[in-house]
Structures are given as C-alpha cells and as structure tokens.
Design a protein around this motif. Structure first.
Motif, PDB file in Angstrom:
ATOM      1  N   UNK A   1      64.047  67.283  39.207  1.00  0.00           N
ATOM      2  CA  UNK A   1      64.744  67.112  40.401  1.00  0.00           C
ATOM      3  C   UNK A   1      65.280  68.360  41.004  1.00  0.00           C
ATOM      4  N   UNK A   2      66.059  69.087  40.155  1.00  0.00           N
ATOM      5  CA  UNK A   2      66.612  70.467  40.870  1.00  0.00           C
ATOM      6  C   UNK A   2      65.690  71.117  41.386  1.00  0.00           C
TER       7      UNK A   2
ATOM      8  N   UNK B   1      66.839  74.811  37.607  1.00  0.00           N
ATOM      9  CA  UNK B   1      65.867  73.864  37.778  1.00  0.00           C
ATOM     10  C   UNK B   1      64.918  74.192  36.741  1.00  0.00           C
ATOM     11  N   UNK B   2      63.747  73.583  36.764  1.00  0.00           N
ATOM     12  CA  UNK B   2      62.446  73.476  36.195  1.00  0.00           C
ATOM     13  C   UNK B   2      61.839  74.432  36.619  1.00  0.00           C
ATOM     14  N   UNK B   3      60.912  75.413  36.016  1.00  0.00           N
ATOM     15  CA  UNK B   3      60.002  76.216  36.574  1.00  0.00           C
ATOM     16  C   UNK B   3      58.641  75.498  36.968  1.00  0.00           C
ATOM     17  N   UNK B   4      58.105  75.656  37.894  1.00  0.00           N
ATOM     18  CA  UNK B   4      56.696  75.057  38.141  1.00  0.00           C
ATOM     19  C   UNK B   4      55.597  75.655  37.115  1.00  0.00           C
ATOM     20  N   UNK B   5      54.800  75.056  36.898  1.00  0.00           N
ATOM     21  CA  UNK B   5      53.438  75.376  35.926  1.00  0.00           C
ATOM     22  C   UNK B   5      52.320  75.410  36.956  1.00  0.00           C
TER      23      UNK B   5
ATOM     24  N   UNK C   1      56.573  66.678  43.278  1.00  0.00           N
ATOM     25  CA  UNK C   1      57.645  66.222  42.390  1.00  0.00           C
ATOM     26  C   UNK C   1      58.308  64.903  43.193  1.00  0.00           C
ATOM     27  N   UNK C   2      58.349  65.096  44.313  1.00  0.00           N
ATOM     28  CA  UNK C   2      58.871  64.112  45.599  1.00  0.00           C
ATOM     29  C   UNK C   2      57.927  62.843  45.546  1.00  0.00           C
TER      30      UNK C   2
END
Length: 553
Positions: free
Chosen positions: A154-155, A469-473, A549-550
């Motif tokens: 979400x972050x 926030x999570x890193x994108x992969x 993610x949205x």
C-alpha cells in the motif's frame, strides 16, 4: 458556470459532512465553480447555515433496504446526469455503489480521503477501489499516514502509482474572536469549560455508546456541582443521539447540535470526546486536555489512533466509566492549558480547492501507452563507464546501464550518463543482497530486477524482512550479444513486450568490441524507432507496477 458535485457518505457520522461543507464553501467563495452537495443525511442541521446548494435524499424507512438502495441509486444516477458535473468529489473512502452509475462512468473523479487504518486501506486497495479516481487527496501528512501501519504494498502504491498526494488534515479552524464569543456564551463568568461530544451521536453498533458516554459524564457533572466546583459542562450529543433524555442543571448545558462546535472545543479546558477524525482534529487545534473515549469504528481504528494522539499531545484514553472519567476531568481542570498542538492547516484546504479547479478546467485526457521496455546495457569486460556512451546511438538515448554500486549491495541499474538521476533499480541474482530490504529501499532503490522466475532465496528474503514501502519486483532476462546477430535480440524484445508490461531485457555487450557494439546497437535503435515501444527508467517501471497494486480485483 461549471458544476462540481460532492458525494458524501451517509449513516450515523457527521464529520464527513462538515468537511464537505468546508470544501464546498471554499469552492463557492472562489466564484468560478458551482458546488452542489448530494447527501442522504438523517439530520439537516448542518446544512441550514450554509449558502451551498444541497440535495438531501430522504431515508426510505417504509420499504425494504434493498428497494430503498435501488431507488436511491436510480434517482442519484438521473440527478447526476442532469447536473452534468465537471468534477465529482467523493469523501472519506471509495464507495462501491458509485461504480455502477452510468452518469459517473466518464467524468473526472477526485477522492478526499480521511485517515483509514492500515488494514482497511489495504483491503480497499486490493479490491481495486482506488483505480477509478483521477486524484486521491489524503487528508493527512506523510508521517501521519505512515503511522497507520500500512502494508509495504500500500505504501508503495501511494508513493509510485501516481494520483495520490498528501494535503494534511482538513478541518475548520475558528478565529480567536469566534473562540472568545463562544466561551463567553457558555461560561459568562469565566468558568472552566468541560465539553463532551460523541460525534453525530449514533452508534456504529447497537451498544448504546452515546447513552453510556453522556450518562457517565452526567454523573461527573453532578458530583462537581455538589461540591461547588466552578466548572461548566456542555454536552453536544449530536443530532442522532438516541439515548435517555439528558437533564440540564445549574452546571450542565445540553445541545443536540452546535454549529460552533469547533470554537466550543477550542474554548474548552477539558474535551471528553469520541475521537472521530473531525472532532479530534478540531479539539487538537485548541487548548483542551483530551479525554478520549473510543467506540466501535468503521475503517478508522479509533483505539490505536487515540493511543497515538495521547502519546504525542498528552491526555488519556478511557472507557465511559464515571469514576475514571471524573478522575481524568479533575486532572485536566487542575492543569494549565495544553500548549502542544498542531498548526491549523489552511494550506491543505487551498491545495484541495486548487486541485478541484484544475480537474474542472483541464479534465485529463486518456492516453493509450505504447509498450514499455526497460532496456539495460551491460558493457562487461572491465570497460570504463564512458564506453557505453560512445557506442550508443541517438535512438537509444533512453537506455539504462548496469553500474557497480558503491554501497556493495550489488550492481545498480540507472540512466546512462546520469546514474544519480531519479530512482534506481538493483540487479539481483540467485542470492539476495547482504543488506535487509529496508536498507535497499531507504537508498531510493524502488525496483529489484530479478530473473524471469524470482529465485526462492530472493523471495524468502523479501518475505521474511519486508520493507515499507515494498520494492517493486521486475522480472527480466539477459541476452548476450553476438556479432552481426542483432535480429536475435530483436526477437527477444518482441516476445518480452508482448508478454510483460513493463518488460525488461538486459543486453550483455561483453563479447563485442567498440565497432561491433556500435553496429549492433545501431540496428537495435533503427528497429525500435519503428516500433510502438517506449524506453522507460526504473522510476516509470515502479509507477506502472505501483498502479497495478491499485487495480487488483
């Protein structure tokens, strides 16, 4: 004059209506747009004093809830079609009822979102509820948002997907003159004020919260009156209060609705309140000592939020027990006024109104993106950094390069010739970096480029020590260039962009000398110029993945 429609949530709350009126009156004062509030509130008290146009639908009590809901949606759809709003403004959180409205299908939409607890925001995000909005204005600061405990995904979505911005808390800030007049009205002899408010007065659950809160505070007022204490109590029950009747006494005034509630809370020495977003925001702007009495809440997490507020600004969190409340009220009356309080957020309202005007004046036109590709070049062979810059032709100036990272985390991917410009990516092999994921993210590395199948060790590294926030992969593959065989790489590009959005390919040039690499890249550049392919950087790739993610449904 163009119209903007404000669709507000309905039920037992009242703070969202006050926020909508605040925004609508600011829009009306600008004089360029015609705001219309559309509501279904049980009480019209708040709307009686506003110059803004309001359409308030009745609550249909005599028919089944399903029929009432269908009727409301049908009439709302026709009303919006007739109003033809240039912008539709929704409040509080995404409402799934509006997704099926044909009148809203192609209109610019803006969400003013008050604070949501982390679990609720995550649920709404994974249901795809935020994807329909052109803009989402979060009525918090970034620091306040982070304290809600949002997930890393979400972050990351809020940071990278685009469309989200923080405007700070939106609530009415009374002037010193308003506060002075209100204090004089309720405490003409300068008596200390104890203000009790339970929001709109309704129950989120049928647990009699309002009756318990005001019943307990009535006993506190009786005890102080019996000993001759000067304090005066003001109960603002809210228009939906359905508890036992409250009797006014020599030291107790009861109001069902008080249009000057913000000024009254600012004038109080002690505020005993349900810590809903609006009432708590207004109380914090004043000097009152806070006694917060949480109730069951919807999407707010009041208990956790109340504890954070008290830790920052002082006060107490308690239940509606008369003995405990008496002790807390006496403590607040015995202390000097609270000096630690936030600044009024006048800028936030101005930013909100400006965003609405921009959407109304220049509605965003849709764009059909070309296929997006992260094209990464690896020089290899111990070559100097400027070697790639000398062999890359003009059409490939948007390519990225693999470079060693001084931190030792691993090779980074950054724009050729501008390695520190914007977010970077980290190239991850079969084993994860020695650092924790949070250390990587804190260096503004938002993207991890892995193999086509994420290695198990890397997946475990991300799962066991999640960053926020999570890193994108980004999954990607590598092609080793062979002299005169650029067609091999071009077939790989065609397959990659057809399969993935965005796609990522690394081209290893280590087997080519300067002239061979220049010829190879010239053929690649000539071909890409004729294709519907856009070369992107790690920040753009993170934004695409963040937007996804949205849109999870």
């Amino acid at each position: 004059m163009k119209t903007v429609a404000l669709l507000v949530k309905n039920g037992i709350g009242f703070g969202h209506l006050r926020r909508a009126v605040l925004i609508a009156e600011a829009i009306r004062a600008e004089g360029r747009l015609r705001p219309v509030i559309i509501s279904q509130a049980s009480s019209l008290s708040l709307f009686r004093d506003t110059p803004v146009e309001v359409v308030n639908f009745p609550l249909l009590h005599r028919v089944s809830s399903a029929v009432a809901e269908d009727s409301y949606i049908a009439v709302l759809d026709r009303l919006l079609d007739r109003l033809d709003p240039a912008v539709v403004i929704e409040d509080t959180y995404p409402d799934p009822r509006y997704l099926s409205l044909g009148s809203l299908a192609h209109r610019p939409r803006l969400l003013v979102m008050r604070r949501l607890d982390g679990a609720s925001f995550d649920q709404l995000r994974t249901q795809g509820r935020f994807a329909a909005y052109d803009r989402v204005l979060i009525a918090q600061s970034p620091e306040e948002f982070a304290r809600e405990g949002h997930s890393g995904d979400s972050a990351a979505a809020v940071r990278d997907a685009g469309g989200f911005s923080f405007v700070g808390n939106l609530s009415y800030a009374p002037t010193p003159d308003e506060i002075s007049r209100t204090r004089a009205a309720y405490a003409p002899q300068g008596e200390p004020l104890v203000v009790v408010n339970g929001g709109a007065g309704g129950d989120q659950m049928p647990d009699g919260y309002g009756d318990r809160l005001f019943g307990a505070c009535s006993r506190v007022a009786e005890r102080l009156l019996a000993e001759g204490h000067r304090a005066r109590f003001v109960f603002v029950t809210g228009p939906y209060y359905a508890g036992r009747p409250l009797r006014e006494t020599a030291n107790l005034t009861v109001r069902r609705y008080e249009p000057r509630l913000a000024a009254l809370l600012a004038a109080a020495q002690v505020a005993v309140i349900k810590p809903g977003n609006n009432a708590l925001s207004e109380a914090l702007l004043g000097q009152a000592h806070l006694v917060l009495v949480p109730d069951v809440s919807f999407l707010e997490g009041l208990d956790e939020h109340a504890a954070r507020v008290v830790a920052q600004y002082g006060g107490a969190v308690t239940g509606p027990d008369p003995d405990v409340l008496e002790e807390r009220v006496r403590e607040g009356l015995a202390r000097p006024p609270r000096h630690l309080r936030p600044e009024a957020n006048h800028r936030g309202l101005a930013v909100t109104v400006a965003a609405i005007h921009r959407l109304a004046a220049e509605p965003p036109l849709p764009e059909v993106p070309r296929r997006r590709l992260m094209l990464v070049l690896k020089a290899g062979g111990g070559r100097a950094d400027d070697w790639l810059e000398r062999v890359v032709p003009g059409p490939l100036k948007g390519v990225l390069a693999v470079r060693p990272d001084a931190s030792g985390y691993g090779p980074v991917i950054a724009p050729l010739g501008a390695p520190e410009a914007g977010p970077r990516a980290l190239l991850v092999g079969a084993e994860p970096p020695a650092a924790r994921p949070q250390e990587i993210v804190d260096r503004d590395i938002r993207l991890l480029v892995t193999r086509p199948t994420v290695p198990a060790a890397v997946a475990r590294w991300l799962r066991l020590a999640p960053a926020n926030p999570s890193p994108a992969v980004q999954r990607g593959s590598t092609v080793v260039a062979s002299k005169g065989r650029a067609d091999h790489f071009l077939r790989a590009v065609a397959r990659a962009v057809a399969a993935d959005e965005p796609a990522c390919l690394t081209l290893d040039l280590s087997r080519l000398d300067h002239g061979e690499a220049a010829d190879y890249l010239g053929a690649v550049g000539d071909w890409l110029e004729r294709q519907p392919v856009e070369l992107i950087d790690p920040g753009t790739a993170a934004a695409v993945l963040g937007r996804r993610l949205l849109e999870q449904v």
